[in-house]
Scaffold this active site. Sequence first.
Site: not given
Ligand code: SAM
Ligand code: ASE
Length: 346
Positions: A211, A238, A256
């Site tokens: 990350d 990434f 997504h």
């Molecule tokens: N996989 C985790 C989960 O489902 O609980 C986190 C999902 S969160 C929506 C997206 C994650 O991607 C975050 O932790 C964010 O910091 C990471 N992220 C976004 N852009 C990134 C990049 N360019 N390189 C590495 N990580 C990245």
């Molecule tokens: C992402 C996931 C979430 C980025 C922003 C986000 C969520 C909330 N904000 O990748 C979790 C998923 N829940 C909903 C309501 O979309």
Amino acid sequence: MNSSEELDYPKQILEYKDGFLVSKTMFAACELGVFDVLHESELALSAAAVAARLGTSVNGTDRLLSACVGLKLLKAEMKNEEAFYANTDLSSIYLTKSSPRSLYHMMMYYSHTMYKCWQFLPEAIRDGKNQYERAFGISSKEIFDALYRSEDEMATFMHHMDSIWNICGKDVITAFDLSVFSTVYDLGGCSGGLAKQFVSVYPESTVTILDMPKVVQTAKKHFITGEEHRISFHEGDFFNDPIPQADLFIMARIIHDWTEDKCSQLLNKIYKSCKPGGGLLLVEVLLNEDKSGPLTSQLYSLNMLVQTEGKERTRTEYSKLLTASGFKDIQVKATGKIYDAILGRK
Ligand code: SAM
Ligand code: ASE
């Protein structure tokens, strides 16, 4: 077809309009610590006693507690014409701050960040893009710069992301037998909530969370504390840094977030780093093929519009994305909970 009774009295429409009143009532009770105070007290408490402990008005607290009873988040018992309140089992487990299965941070993220973005849903649909500029005055082109606009915001987001895996992480991780994979990378693995579930199910595997540097630093400080020696971290980007070789890549709620173009770029890169015989596990909500539901996935897709550059997809859309990057034997498993699993092989 609607029945003539429904046409005469639009019960469902009237209920829908109150949806945000319901959410905000639950969020306010969480934020103020209603469930925590009732959890700590051995006895049921009156509205005046709760108000005294929270430092809130009796007038307001009385109505909030009564609405929580209506929502079945609290139980009330009458003694000498006064109501005494206690948590339900569900509230104690999920809505107190200190419970191991607490959803408190998720509620705070919804109540503050998401609520503000959703205020601009019509604008998001007009513009076809996220609403950070209108909601927070942020003009950043990078969605994670906006999501992580302060350390507090980053920590709240990470807690929010973490909390769901205590509830549906096991189902996602056991949707397929992943025991054949020993070196595992969780790309965008955030706080490590899913990685923890992974190492507890597969005792032979090690998981590296890749990350952004500031996310890794926060995860090390607040989420993964020493005991989980089969989880390690890799600071990187990434999109722009090399992706290390592995047997299995996990990407939960990553695809997504991004445009079709960026998804293809990322998947092509992962395919190259994937060992022959290795796999890629996507964890996402799924839309029905005709996009007729489930409602949660449809609403989350709107959330991806107001908050990111991505969208939610059908199993066919995910299969096509994976196939186009070279992955084969694509399997999709619905878990019956919010998040489902999609596995592709090299
Ligand atoms: N996989 C985790 C989960 O489902 O609980 C986190 C999902 S969160 C929506 C997206 C994650 O991607 C975050 O932790 C964010 O910091 C990471 N992220 C976004 N852009 C990134 C990049 N360019 N390189 C590495 N990580 C990245
Ligand atoms: C992402 C996931 C979430 C980025 C922003 C986000 C969520 C909330 N904000 O990748 C979790 C998923 N829940 C909903 C309501 O979309």
